[in-house]
Motif scaffolding. Structure first.
Motif, PDB file in Angstrom:
ATOM      1  N   TYR A  67       0.828  -1.210   0.000  1.00  0.00           N
ATOM      2  CA  TYR A  67       0.000   0.000   0.000  1.00  0.00           C
ATOM      3  C   TYR A  67       0.861   1.257   0.000  1.00  0.00           C
ATOM      4  N   PHE A  68       1.809   1.341   0.919  1.00  0.00           N
ATOM      5  CA  PHE A  68       2.638   2.548   1.030  1.00  0.00           C
ATOM      6  C   PHE A  68       3.593   2.687  -0.161  1.00  0.00           C
ATOM      7  N   LEU A  69       4.183   1.572  -0.610  1.00  0.00           N
ATOM      8  CA  LEU A  69       5.062   1.642  -1.784  1.00  0.00           C
ATOM      9  C   LEU A  69       4.278   2.043  -3.033  1.00  0.00           C
ATOM     10  N   GLY A  70       3.068   1.490  -3.172  1.00  0.00           N
ATOM     11  CA  GLY A  70       2.231   1.843  -4.317  1.00  0.00           C
ATOM     12  C   GLY A  70       1.858   3.310  -4.321  1.00  0.00           C
ATOM     13  N   LEU A  71       1.527   3.838  -3.140  1.00  0.00           N
ATOM     14  CA  LEU A  71       1.222   5.274  -3.034  1.00  0.00           C
ATOM     15  C   LEU A  71       2.420   6.113  -3.446  1.00  0.00           C
ATOM     16  N   PHE A 114      11.257   0.321 -11.045  1.00  0.00           N
ATOM     17  CA  PHE A 114      10.600  -0.985 -11.038  1.00  0.00           C
ATOM     18  C   PHE A 114      11.428  -2.017 -10.277  1.00  0.00           C
ATOM     19  N   LEU A 115      12.738  -2.007 -10.523  1.00  0.00           N
ATOM     20  CA  LEU A 115      13.606  -2.959  -9.818  1.00  0.00           C
ATOM     21  C   LEU A 115      13.584  -2.721  -8.322  1.00  0.00           C
ATOM     22  N   LEU A 116      13.583  -1.460  -7.921  1.00  0.00           N
ATOM     23  CA  LEU A 116      13.508  -1.141  -6.493  1.00  0.00           C
ATOM     24  C   LEU A 116      12.186  -1.626  -5.898  1.00  0.00           C
ATOM     25  N   PHE A 117      11.097  -1.347  -6.601  1.00  0.00           N
ATOM     26  CA  PHE A 117       9.766  -1.727  -6.103  1.00  0.00           C
ATOM     27  C   PHE A 117       9.614  -3.248  -6.024  1.00  0.00           C
ATOM     28  N   SER A 118       9.864  -3.928  -7.140  1.00  0.00           N
ATOM     29  CA  SER A 118       9.665  -5.380  -7.170  1.00  0.00           C
ATOM     30  C   SER A 118      10.692  -6.111  -6.313  1.00  0.00           C
ATOM     31  N   GLY A 119      11.942  -5.601  -6.315  1.00  0.00           N
ATOM     32  CA  GLY A 119      12.986  -6.228  -5.503  1.00  0.00           C
ATOM     33  C   GLY A 119      12.689  -6.147  -4.028  1.00  0.00           C
ATOM     34  N   PHE A 120      12.248  -4.965  -3.577  1.00  0.00           N
ATOM     35  CA  PHE A 120      11.939  -4.804  -2.152  1.00  0.00           C
ATOM     36  C   PHE A 120      10.772  -5.696  -1.755  1.00  0.00           C
ATOM     37  N   PRO A 173       0.546  -9.266 -11.253  1.00  0.00           N
ATOM     38  CA  PRO A 173       0.463 -10.618 -10.664  1.00  0.00           C
ATOM     39  C   PRO A 173       1.267 -10.732  -9.367  1.00  0.00           C
ATOM     40  N   LEU A 174       2.404 -10.036  -9.306  1.00  0.00           N
ATOM     41  CA  LEU A 174       3.224 -10.064  -8.092  1.00  0.00           C
ATOM     42  C   LEU A 174       2.442  -9.515  -6.906  1.00  0.00           C
ATOM     43  N   ILE A 175       1.844  -8.345  -7.091  1.00  0.00           N
ATOM     44  CA  ILE A 175       1.093  -7.699  -6.005  1.00  0.00           C
ATOM     45  C   ILE A 175      -0.114  -8.549  -5.605  1.00  0.00           C
ATOM     46  N   CYS A 176      -0.895  -8.984  -6.622  1.00  0.00           N
ATOM     47  CA  CYS A 176      -2.095  -9.771  -6.330  1.00  0.00           C
ATOM     48  C   CYS A 176      -1.741 -11.109  -5.686  1.00  0.00           C
ATOM     49  N   GLY A 177      -0.620 -11.712  -6.103  1.00  0.00           N
ATOM     50  CA  GLY A 177      -0.197 -12.979  -5.525  1.00  0.00           C
ATOM     51  C   GLY A 177       0.220 -12.829  -4.074  1.00  0.00           C
ATOM     52  N   ILE A 178       0.960 -11.782  -3.765  1.00  0.00           N
ATOM     53  CA  ILE A 178       1.391 -11.558  -2.386  1.00  0.00           C
ATOM     54  C   ILE A 178       0.195 -11.262  -1.490  1.00  0.00           C
ATOM     55  N   TYR A 236       8.822 -10.277   1.024  1.00  0.00           N
ATOM     56  CA  TYR A 236       7.899 -11.411   1.028  1.00  0.00           C
ATOM     57  C   TYR A 236       8.636 -12.715   1.356  1.00  0.00           C
ATOM     58  N   ILE A 237       9.770 -12.931   0.696  1.00  0.00           N
ATOM     59  CA  ILE A 237      10.530 -14.163   0.944  1.00  0.00           C
ATOM     60  C   ILE A 237      11.014 -14.216   2.390  1.00  0.00           C
ATOM     61  N   ARG A 238      11.511 -13.094   2.891  1.00  0.00           N
ATOM     62  CA  ARG A 238      11.979 -13.063   4.275  1.00  0.00           C
ATOM     63  C   ARG A 238      10.831 -13.300   5.248  1.00  0.00           C
TER      64      ARG A 238
END
Length: 426
Positions: A23-27, A164-170, A108-113, A175-177
């Motif tokens: 939510y906060f990253l998307g904003l 994008f790399l910062l957003f998806s990477g973070f 798909p990443l966001i919806c999957g998480i 998520y994995i952690r």
């Protein structure tokens, strides 16, 4: 109904954390593009749609979560809002030719998480439909292209790649952690449940064994018309021990879940040891083993839990000594106080413990069970449980052993327990 099918409170809290992060990253990311459109490109004519959409993203998901208390609904709203605002930004930036078209893979990443596998599948379907629309728009020649008009395509593509790399990477790393941490917590809880089941399997079995022996004795006495009240008293105590042990297992489950604390109470260790001796001496005699008790006349006050100390700790250790002793041998049970602690020693002169088993004797994942001198079976759970519950009472345990061989002068096992003395007398 707050969720899909969370397996635990921890799983729900973890998914709620993902919700807040996305939510906060998307904003933040959408605000960056909103500002770029207005200040870098100087395009404000789309603000009547962009600003209300961004404000909706700002307000609706958290308000839905707060007032509906339904995670699934709130997460779905956040996914829909993310899809709408990402797709609209890409549409304004050239659609299929937008320098940040790869932002669609974030859906798909966001919806999957947020929602799990169903969310990811829905995300792929949405991306497919958006791409089809963008292809149709380009083929039909409609739709704006703000980047082509006001921006530098190469610079914008590089900027989009970095963001994008910062957003998806973070998000992926977080998520994995988080899932790794959740899995570790679940494994620990499963281990706790297994340990409690082992208490039931291992220690109630020991108590029932003692009770069965006393029942046989009582039956023999009845046949001789001299039913012993002492045998009946022992049976009654064994039943009480089982009832207390079951109650304690329930309480220990609450302790493991953080809903209660270990109920340490002042205990007279001398009295506890005498009771344990009375409960185990019959088992020793049945095998032709002499159990010798040598304890201080002091009361030896400690803080502990009587049922656990008696049935899980001391009875386990004495029964192990009986199990691995030959008929005709003896077992020494000794206890004495020092300035700060009570020392309990249990020593047998039986077959001892092999070095490879002794090295892993407190490890639940190692194979440590073996038959006794008369083929008695074991589970291998006793010693790990003993150490775990001793630690709950601030106690320690050491095990020394010499394995029986043809050349060994003396074999056997020496167990030393230490418990802190209570500061106040009982």
């Amino acid at each position: 109904m707050r969720d899909l099918s969370f397996t635990s409170e921890d799983a729900y809290k973890k998914r709620l954390t993902y919700f807040k992060v996305i939510y906060f990253l998307g904003l933040a990311v959408t605000l960056v593009y909103l500002l770029k459109f207005n200040y870098q490109y100087g395009v404000s004519k789309y603000n009547p749609i962009l600003i209300p959409t961004w404000i909706t993203l700002l307000l609706i998901p958290p308000l839905s979560l707060r007032f509906s208390n339904n995670y699934l609904v709130s997460a779905s709203i956040l996914c829909v809002m993310a899809v709408v605002i990402v797709s609209y930004f890409l549409y304004l930036s050239g659609g299929i030719d937008a320098p940040g078209i790869f932002w669609l893979t974030a859906i798909p990443l966001i919806c999957g998480i947020l929602v799990g596998v169903p969310g990811a599948v829905l995300g792929y379907a949405i991306v497919t439909m958006v791409l089809i629309f963008f292809w149709y728009a380009r083929a039909s020649g409609f739709g704006p292209n703000i980047i082509a008009q006001y921006g530098n395509y190469g610079q914008e593509k590089l900027f989009n790649i970095i963001l994008f790399l910062l957003f998806s990477g973070f998000n992926t790393h977080y998520y994995i952690r988080g899932e790794k941490s959740l899995m570790k917590n679940l494994e620990e809880k499963n281990l706790d449940i297994e340990n409690l089941l082992r208490v039931l399997i291992h220690d109630i079995a020991n108590t029932l064994s003692t009770m069965t022996y006393n029942l046989v004795k009582a039956k023999e006495d009845r046949e001789e018309h001299s039913l012993s009240s002492l045998e009946l008293d022992k049976i009654e105590r064994a039943v009480d021990d089982i009832v207390n042990l079951l109650a304690q297992v329930r309480h220990l489950k609450s302790v493991k879940d953080g809903k209660a604390v270990m109920p340490l109470k002042p205990l007279n260790l001398t009295m506890v040891l005498n009771e344990v001796y009375e409960n185990t001496v019959a088992t020793a005699q049945q095998k032709g083993i002499k159990l010798q008790l040598d304890i201080s006349r002091d009361r030896m006050p400690i803080h502990g839990e009587k049922t656990i100390l008696s049935n899980v700790v001391l009875s386990n250790l004495i029964n192990n000594a009986i199990k691995f002793s030959h008929p005709g041998e003896r077992i020494d049970l000794r206890a004495y106080p020092t300035e700060t602690e009570v020392v309990i020693e249990i020593r047998d002169y039986g077959i001892g413990i092999p070095k490879e088993i002794l090295a892993n004797i407190f490890n639940l994942n190692s194979q440590t069970t073996r038959p006794g001198t008369q083929g008695e079976k074991g589970t291998g759970y006793g010693m790990p449980l003993v150490r775990e519950y001793l630690q709950m009472m601030d106690g320690t345990i050491e095990v020394f052993s010499s394995e029986e061989t043809s050349s060994s002068a003396q074999s056997g096992t020496h167990v030393i327990l230490k418990l802190p003395l209570a500061k106040t007398a009982i």
